[in-house]
Design an enzyme around this catalytic site. Structure first.
Site: not given
Length: 327
Positions: A314, A275, A234, A121, A196, A206, A131, A249
């Site tokens: 994570y 996140s 998609e 990206c 997404k 971010r 992006c 996502k």
């Protein structure tokens, strides 16, 4: 009077051994992809304030991180760059000496068995945080594809095992597939961020990647959270264009979408446990409101149960440690 007849489902929950025997969904270290944020400079380990336990790390500290991941049996990482300099066309994304390209070479030299997934990206490298190429406040689709192809080819040259384009430009899969093939990378698979959503759960990322848009938002290219059928359109487009994996996502608010994608497409499905989902659990656990370990393992199990073959998270390191303790 005859006794009432009913089924005794509790027989299969009577003991830990029986519950383990009939458990339908299992988590394994190889299910996880661990995100790494690679920063310019030396001796940097900057904790992301909104993501406790997640750091931006410099190249010289990357080997220690890899040693820990290998010791835990985690086999895959996805790389995000945190460059010192940005410009309006994201030059650092496709620079052969860019931070992700350098990190890829370090990983392949130090831990060649580690699978490197390169996030493809421009947003981490553009001064406007979008992006793609921006002109008069508009994010341009087709000119952006040219730069994304350059980025993917540069990442493959550096040794990336897989390209994961996350930009949500129309045609990004077919453009990148063509670019990889023409440069001799026919065997490099594409793990497409096919589905997404434009989500409020991306905020902490971010902070970690320094990639917040400097104007407007990303709703003209990321999906409306209200839409379900659009996700199938998609995903179908990306399969037709040559995607080898499909990413959904975020994960938790989109478990129904993960199941839809799994039911409709016969390729590996990847869920990105993003996140905001991570930080919500960390904050609640810090305040003593939830049991972090139990909550994380339940959450990851639910994502896999919904149909994900692979989970970007994570929590990967903690989850593997907890699973090892349980066994």
């Amino acid at each position: 009077m005859e006794p009432i007849q009913f089924k005794r489902h509790r027989r299969l929950r009577r003991s830990p051994g029986i519950r383990s025997m009939v458990r339908e969904t299992h988590l394994h270290p190889e299910d996880f992809i661990y995100p790494l944020f690679i920063a310019e400079g030396e001796n940097k380990r900057n904790e992301v304030s909104s993501m406790p336990g997640v750091d931006q790390i410099s190249l010289d500290l990357l080997k220690d991180e890899l040693d820990e991941l290998v010791s835990l049996g985690i086999q895959s990482v996805i790389l995000f760059g945190v460059p010192d300099e940005k410009d309006d066309c994201g030059t650092g994304a496709y620079d052969d000496q860019g931070i992700v390209q350098k990190a890829t070479r370090v990983i392949k030299e130090h831990a060649p068995e580690m699978l490197v997934v390169a996030d493809t990206c421009l947003c981490e490298y553009t001064d406007h945080g979008h992006c793609g190429i921006v002109e008069n406040g508009m994010i341009l689709n087709d000119p952006s594809l040219e730069l994304l192809v350059q980025t993917a080819v540069s990442q493959a040259k550096a040794g990336a095992d897989m390209i994961a384009p996350s930009n949500m430009m129309d045609g990004f899969v077919v453009a990148i597939r063509k670019g990889l093939d023409e440069n001799g990378f026919q065997d490099i698979p594409i793990m497409s961020y096919a589905v997404k959503y434009s989500s409020a759960f991306y905020g902490p990322f971010r902070d970690a990647a320094n990639s917040a848009p400097q104007f407007g938002d990303r709703k003209t290219y990321q999906m409306d959270p209200a839409n379900r059928l659009e996700a199938l359109r998609e995903a179908e487009s990306d399969i037709e264009e040559g995607a080898d994996f499909l990413i959904v996502k975020p994960a938790l608010s989109y478990l129904d979408i993960i199941r839809d994608v799994r039911n409709n497409f016969n390729v590996p499905v990847v869920a990105y446990n993003v996140s905001g989902e991570y930080s919500l659990i960390k904050a609640a656990a810090h305040n003593g409101w939830i049991d972090e370990r139990a909550t994380v393992l339940e959450m990851l199990t639910s994502i896999k149960r919904a149909g994900a073959d692979i989970i970007i998270t994570y929590f990967a390191k903690d989850a593997v440690k907890w699973l090892q303790e349980d066994r």
